[in-house]
Design a protein around this motif. Structure first.
Motif, PDB file in Angstrom:
ATOM      1  N   ARG A 176       0.825  -1.210   0.000  1.00 22.58           N
ATOM      2  CA  ARG A 176       0.000   0.000   0.000  1.00 22.58           C
ATOM      3  C   ARG A 176       0.860   1.260   0.000  1.00 22.58           C
ATOM      4  O   ARG A 176       0.602   2.205  -0.740  1.00 22.58           O
ATOM      5  CB  ARG A 176      -0.906   0.022   1.232  1.00 22.58           C
ATOM      6  CG  ARG A 176      -2.127  -0.883   1.183  1.00 22.58           C
ATOM      7  CD  ARG A 176      -1.808  -2.319   0.987  1.00 22.58           C
ATOM      8  NE  ARG A 176      -2.922  -3.193   1.333  1.00 22.58           N
ATOM      9  CZ  ARG A 176      -3.210  -4.293   0.659  1.00 22.58           C
ATOM     10  NH1 ARG A 176      -2.504  -4.632  -0.420  1.00 22.58           N
ATOM     11  NH2 ARG A 176      -4.198  -5.073   1.049  1.00 22.58           N
ATOM     12  N   LYS A 177       1.883   1.274   0.831  1.00 20.42           N
ATOM     13  CA  LYS A 177       2.731   2.461   0.922  1.00 20.42           C
ATOM     14  C   LYS A 177       3.448   2.730  -0.406  1.00 20.42           C
ATOM     15  O   LYS A 177       3.511   3.881  -0.856  1.00 20.42           O
ATOM     16  CB  LYS A 177       3.753   2.295   2.041  1.00 20.42           C
ATOM     17  CG  LYS A 177       4.693   3.491   2.182  1.00 20.42           C
ATOM     18  CD  LYS A 177       5.678   3.302   3.319  1.00 20.42           C
ATOM     19  CE  LYS A 177       6.641   4.480   3.390  1.00 20.42           C
ATOM     20  NZ  LYS A 177       7.609   4.346   4.530  1.00 20.42           N
ATOM     21  N   TYR A 212      -6.222   1.334   3.261  1.00 23.59           N
ATOM     22  CA  TYR A 212      -5.185   1.479   4.284  1.00 23.59           C
ATOM     23  C   TYR A 212      -5.824   1.783   5.645  1.00 23.59           C
ATOM     24  O   TYR A 212      -5.460   1.188   6.665  1.00 23.59           O
ATOM     25  CB  TYR A 212      -4.255   2.612   3.850  1.00 23.59           C
ATOM     26  CG  TYR A 212      -2.982   2.779   4.642  1.00 23.59           C
ATOM     27  CD1 TYR A 212      -1.793   2.201   4.202  1.00 23.59           C
ATOM     28  CD2 TYR A 212      -2.939   3.548   5.793  1.00 23.59           C
ATOM     29  CE1 TYR A 212      -0.606   2.379   4.902  1.00 23.59           C
ATOM     30  CE2 TYR A 212      -1.766   3.727   6.504  1.00 23.59           C
ATOM     31  CZ  TYR A 212      -0.605   3.149   6.051  1.00 23.59           C
ATOM     32  OH  TYR A 212       0.561   3.325   6.742  1.00 23.59           O
ATOM     33  N   GLU A 244      -7.511  -1.355   7.002  1.00 22.43           N
ATOM     34  CA  GLU A 244      -6.594  -2.385   7.479  1.00 22.43           C
ATOM     35  C   GLU A 244      -5.887  -1.999   8.776  1.00 22.43           C
ATOM     36  O   GLU A 244      -5.390  -2.865   9.493  1.00 22.43           O
ATOM     37  CB  GLU A 244      -5.578  -2.713   6.391  1.00 22.43           C
ATOM     38  CG  GLU A 244      -6.213  -3.385   5.180  1.00 22.43           C
ATOM     39  CD  GLU A 244      -5.239  -3.694   4.063  1.00 22.43           C
ATOM     40  OE1 GLU A 244      -5.647  -4.349   3.100  1.00 22.43           O
ATOM     41  OE2 GLU A 244      -4.066  -3.269   4.153  1.00 22.43           O
ATOM     42  N   PHE A 245      -5.828  -0.707   9.083  1.00 22.78           N
ATOM     43  CA  PHE A 245      -5.188  -0.262  10.318  1.00 22.78           C
ATOM     44  C   PHE A 245      -6.169  -0.086  11.463  1.00 22.78           C
ATOM     45  O   PHE A 245      -5.762   0.057  12.613  1.00 22.78           O
ATOM     46  CB  PHE A 245      -4.458   1.069  10.084  1.00 22.78           C
ATOM     47  CG  PHE A 245      -2.997   0.905   9.762  1.00 22.78           C
ATOM     48  CD1 PHE A 245      -2.066   0.788  10.782  1.00 22.78           C
ATOM     49  CD2 PHE A 245      -2.552   0.865   8.454  1.00 22.78           C
ATOM     50  CE1 PHE A 245      -0.709   0.642  10.501  1.00 22.78           C
ATOM     51  CE2 PHE A 245      -1.209   0.713   8.161  1.00 22.78           C
ATOM     52  CZ  PHE A 245      -0.282   0.607   9.187  1.00 22.78           C
ATOM     53  N   GLU A 299       3.946   0.465   6.439  1.00 20.75           N
ATOM     54  CA  GLU A 299       3.202  -0.413   5.533  1.00 20.75           C
ATOM     55  C   GLU A 299       2.082  -1.092   6.305  1.00 20.75           C
ATOM     56  O   GLU A 299       2.151  -1.248   7.527  1.00 20.75           O
ATOM     57  CB  GLU A 299       4.150  -1.445   4.927  1.00 20.75           C
ATOM     58  CG  GLU A 299       3.519  -2.404   3.938  1.00 20.75           C
ATOM     59  CD  GLU A 299       2.825  -1.694   2.798  1.00 20.75           C
ATOM     60  OE1 GLU A 299       1.585  -1.506   2.902  1.00 20.75           O
ATOM     61  OE2 GLU A 299       3.490  -1.317   1.836  1.00 20.75           O
ATOM     62  N   SER A 300       1.041  -1.472   5.593  1.00 23.53           N
ATOM     63  CA  SER A 300      -0.083  -2.158   6.218  1.00 23.53           C
ATOM     64  C   SER A 300       0.357  -3.520   6.761  1.00 23.53           C
ATOM     65  O   SER A 300       0.970  -4.317   6.048  1.00 23.53           O
ATOM     66  CB  SER A 300      -1.200  -2.359   5.190  1.00 23.53           C
ATOM     67  OG  SER A 300      -2.121  -3.322   5.632  1.00 23.53           O
ATOM     68  N   ARG A 317      -1.482  -6.010   7.307  1.00 22.06           N
ATOM     69  CA  ARG A 317      -2.176  -7.056   6.552  1.00 22.06           C
ATOM     70  C   ARG A 317      -1.407  -7.413   5.283  1.00 22.06           C
ATOM     71  O   ARG A 317      -1.320  -8.576   4.903  1.00 22.06           O
ATOM     72  CB  ARG A 317      -3.593  -6.628   6.189  1.00 22.06           C
ATOM     73  CG  ARG A 317      -4.379  -7.752   5.514  1.00 22.06           C
ATOM     74  CD  ARG A 317      -5.698  -7.292   4.956  1.00 22.06           C
ATOM     75  NE  ARG A 317      -6.470  -8.418   4.420  1.00 22.06           N
ATOM     76  CZ  ARG A 317      -6.234  -9.012   3.256  1.00 22.06           C
ATOM     77  NH1 ARG A 317      -5.233  -8.591   2.485  1.00 22.06           N
ATOM     78  NH2 ARG A 317      -6.980 -10.025   2.852  1.00 22.06           N
ATOM     79  N   TYR A 318      -0.823  -6.404   4.636  1.00 23.41           N
ATOM     80  CA  TYR A 318      -0.008  -6.681   3.446  1.00 23.41           C
ATOM     81  C   TYR A 318       1.183  -7.550   3.819  1.00 23.41           C
ATOM     82  O   TYR A 318       1.527  -8.506   3.098  1.00 23.41           O
ATOM     83  CB  TYR A 318       0.470  -5.376   2.811  1.00 23.41           C
ATOM     84  CG  TYR A 318       1.526  -5.577   1.756  1.00 23.41           C
ATOM     85  CD1 TYR A 318       1.196  -6.041   0.487  1.00 23.41           C
ATOM     86  CD2 TYR A 318       2.877  -5.357   2.051  1.00 23.41           C
ATOM     87  CE1 TYR A 318       2.176  -6.262  -0.469  1.00 23.41           C
ATOM     88  CE2 TYR A 318       3.859  -5.570   1.096  1.00 23.41           C
ATOM     89  CZ  TYR A 318       3.507  -6.022  -0.154  1.00 23.41           C
ATOM     90  OH  TYR A 318       4.480  -6.254  -1.104  1.00 23.41           O
TER      91      TYR A 318
END
Length: 224
Positions: free
Chosen positions: A60-61, A108, A111-112, A173-174, A176-177
């Protein structure tokens, strides 16, 4: 992530604000003036098809950084454009970047956030976008009457995007990723940092070894 909503909405709305000024600057026809906002929306439509895949592959980032470098560079070309065609091409590219950043930023946040805060997080994300639109409207009151005021308007609109680009370099970064790509230590590192920010200790947990993923086409999604 709120700054992404703010900057994206500002970049879209400013195109409508400066139509008349550009029409006088370059003696544009009605069709050419209609294409000014149309090109950024066309770029948005095309970019939305590739942003999710890039975010799932590279993170994502990484996607958000790529999108905001794209938006920033395209906006600089818009500000300095000496012809109509340079302007609309740069707006098309800007729209391409916006359409990649906006939905991934919402993802994002999702997921956070804990389940109980996800809805409010997305609502605030949308509200901040409205503030971005108000920002460019207020800026226009002060600069549009200046000589080549549309360039100043675009420059002021670029400021939130520049601030967002800088801030993204400090984002995590997430998790989850990381989990989806088997990088469990990095995922735990992000969660531990989040716990420290909230003055808490990370409880004992076992991260999932598999994250369910989907590979449906766009057509299959709407058929279900």
């Amino acid at each position: 992530m709120g700054m992404i909503s703010f900057a994206d909405c500002a970049e879209i709305l400013v195109t409508c604000i400066i139509i008349l000024a550009l029409g006088c600057e370059w003696n544009l026809s009605t069709l050419q003036k209609a294409l000014i906002p149309g090109m950024i929306l066309l770029g948005s439509a095309i970019g939305s098809f590739v942003g999710g895949k890039i975010a799932d592959t590279f993170g994502r980032k990484s996607l958000l950084l790529f999108a905001y470098y794209t938006i920033t560079i395209a906006s600089i070309f818009s500000i300095t454009a000496q012809s109509y065609y340079v302007y609309i091409i740069s707006r098309f590219i800007c729209g391409f970047g916006i359409s990649m950043s906006y939905p991934v930023a919402a993802c994002y946040i999702h997921e956070f956030s804990v389940v109980t805060h996800r809805t409010s997080g997305i609502v605030m994300f949308q509200i901040v976008g409205v503030l971005g639109g108000i920002y460019v409207c207020v800026c226009s009151l002060f600069v549009m009457e200046l000589e080549e005021g549309w360039r100043w308007e675009l420059a002021l609109t670029l400021l939130p995007a520049l601030l967002t680009l800088i801030a993204l370099h400090f984002a995590d970064e997430s998790p989850r990723y990381y989990v989806a790509n088997g990088q469990y230590d990095k995922a735990l590192g992000v969660l531990q940092k989040m716990a420290q920010w909230n003055g808490m200790e990370l409880p004992e947990m076992e991260l999932p070894t598999e994250v369910e993923s989907y590979s449906n086409s766009y057509f299959e999604v709407y058929q279900q």
